[in-house]
Design an enzyme around this catalytic site. Sequence first.
Site, mmCIF file in Angstrom:
data_model
loop_
_atom_site.group_PDB
_atom_site.id
_atom_site.type_symbol
_atom_site.label_atom_id
_atom_site.label_comp_id
_atom_site.label_asym_id
_atom_site.label_seq_id
_atom_site.Cartn_x
_atom_site.Cartn_y
_atom_site.Cartn_z
ATOM 1 N N ASN A 120 0.871 -1.174 0.000
ATOM 2 C CA ASN A 120 0.000 0.000 0.000
ATOM 3 C C ASN A 120 0.905 1.219 0.000
ATOM 4 O O ASN A 120 1.570 1.507 1.001
ATOM 5 C CB ASN A 120 -0.897 -0.013 1.227
ATOM 6 C CG ASN A 120 -1.829 1.191 1.294
ATOM 7 O OD1 ASN A 120 -1.772 2.079 0.438
ATOM 8 N ND2 ASN A 120 -2.671 1.224 2.296
ATOM 9 N N TYR B 171 -10.031 14.486 -7.972
ATOM 10 C CA TYR B 171 -8.982 14.031 -8.889
ATOM 11 C C TYR B 171 -8.057 15.181 -9.260
ATOM 12 O O TYR B 171 -6.821 15.052 -9.228
ATOM 13 C CB TYR B 171 -9.645 13.434 -10.124
ATOM 14 C CG TYR B 171 -8.701 12.817 -11.119
ATOM 15 C CD1 TYR B 171 -8.508 13.377 -12.376
ATOM 16 C CD2 TYR B 171 -8.002 11.643 -10.825
ATOM 17 C CE1 TYR B 171 -7.653 12.802 -13.299
ATOM 18 C CE2 TYR B 171 -7.146 11.056 -11.742
ATOM 19 C CZ TYR B 171 -6.975 11.647 -12.971
ATOM 20 O OH TYR B 171 -6.126 11.079 -13.879
#
Length: 565
Positions: free
Chosen positions: A378, A471
């Site tokens: 991760n 985003y």
Amino acid sequence: MSPKLLKLSQAFKVQKVKMTISQAMVQTFAELSGDYSSLHMNPDFGRKSMYRQNVVHGMLPVLFISALKYPLSKGREGVFSQINANFLKPVFVNDKLQLEVTGDSTDKNKACQAYDFTINQEHSKTVVTRGRFVISYVDSVKQQPQKSSKVKKVQLLTVPLVEQEFSLENIDKGTQNSFKFQIEDASIKLLYQILREGLNKNSRSEIQVKPLCNVNNLLAVSLASTFVGMCIPGRNATFMDFKIDFHDRLHLSRQYTFTGKVDFKSNSTSILKESMVIYDGKTDQTMGKGNISVKVNEPPIQMPSINSLKNENMDLQLKNKVVLITGASRGLGETTAKLFALHGAKVILNYLSGKKDAERIVQEIKTFGAQAIAVKANVADQLQVKKMVKEAVKAFGSIDVLVNNAIRDAYPISFNELTWEDIQKDIDVTIKGAFNCCQAVLPLMVENQGGKIINMATIYTEYPPAGQTKYVLTKSAIVGLTRSLAVEYAAKNIQVNMVVPSIVETDLSKGVPKAYLEAMKSATPMKRLAQAADVARAIIYLSSAMSNFTTGQKIMVTGGSAPFL
């Protein structure tokens, strides 16, 4: 249903219940309905869908309308005689929802009551489902006891279905399918298991051992989800809405037939209109009729093979360079890994949940004769990143090139529905992940007296579309990180650059409306969208010796579209 006028014993007030969707509930709903569609149950398929994860069955939260208290009438039972719903937004595991039901005025000619309902995201208040149902009050019928020798079924289907996968091109008007089902006491118990699992403690205590309404018709309606996800169009379906009217109540231990047929197909919107009919299995009497709307999604996009990439590219002096690519188990990362391998690089493919895909890509690279390993980490976790880099160094000696490609998703969310939690999740993967990886590999590059870092940016930072605040926000931070590191490490012979593509045809872009993609194609001077290989070539260039005097820059891969340099 046409019972005589009935004075209800109590007035219905607005009711609200809160629920939390768990993976156990999804599994139980699949066991009940037989809807094992890959969109809901297959993690690998969910990762490659437009949602980037599995979506909860739309009908699952709707079942919670049976958990409320409705007016009672002596000698009568309430039956769901009409139901419709519009599925406006996807629901995911761990979502916290609130169901709100409001009673309409009692019909003057029939003993029935109409109700409107909404299902909202508890935190953002976004409406995910909206609908209406009618409860009719009819004379109670004593169910015939089941014989002790009979097997008590749980799944409504008499024979399990095999999941279908139709593309829009393979579906014609008139295409149909049928399956048989029957409702048992065990089916109802499974429904109430779902309710008890999902409701909060206060609401859970109100569920009675015996339901306040006959839920047989409601259980039959849940099979609309099964038809859409398992029959037509199958695993590529998104359930949009439905409406059904029942002519009578369904009974326990009686066999019925569910038939669905395509009545209309739109190639431009990828939407099907389907009719559904429920028949009595013995008499062929129509018990209920309705319609369904469903969107046929594009199947997962296949990335180009390593052989096809080989034929289009040449050696760019990358042989034996060690390259770490984050988010490399699919899409752009997959294609970039293969292209580096074609140029003789040793590739470390980072992944989080796509182990099977990462291992498949590694095997394809090894079959070609190149070297690669897959490492799970991760990137938002600094310790996991350090462990990944240590494993890479153990395997290949060092790291020469870092490609920060990992991203959470690009699913559009309007600003008024956006939460800071949504943004934080993107920050953790996109910018914190890039930060962690850069801090872990830069000491190696300094020691080696050179290196390359390529960060993935986007034209959206200068040309933002609606619904992409999170985003754009995180990718804007990538721009700042690139420029800062380029200045700080230029004297150490480490180049830090960006690749700035427009929309790329990968699974990440599947959430973008088809009409918008077509408009982008028309507006692009080259009259097409970017392919993964187009972007990968730009990454290869910035990683090669040909870009040794290029740092703090961006390569636009836009087919000639604005914004310009």
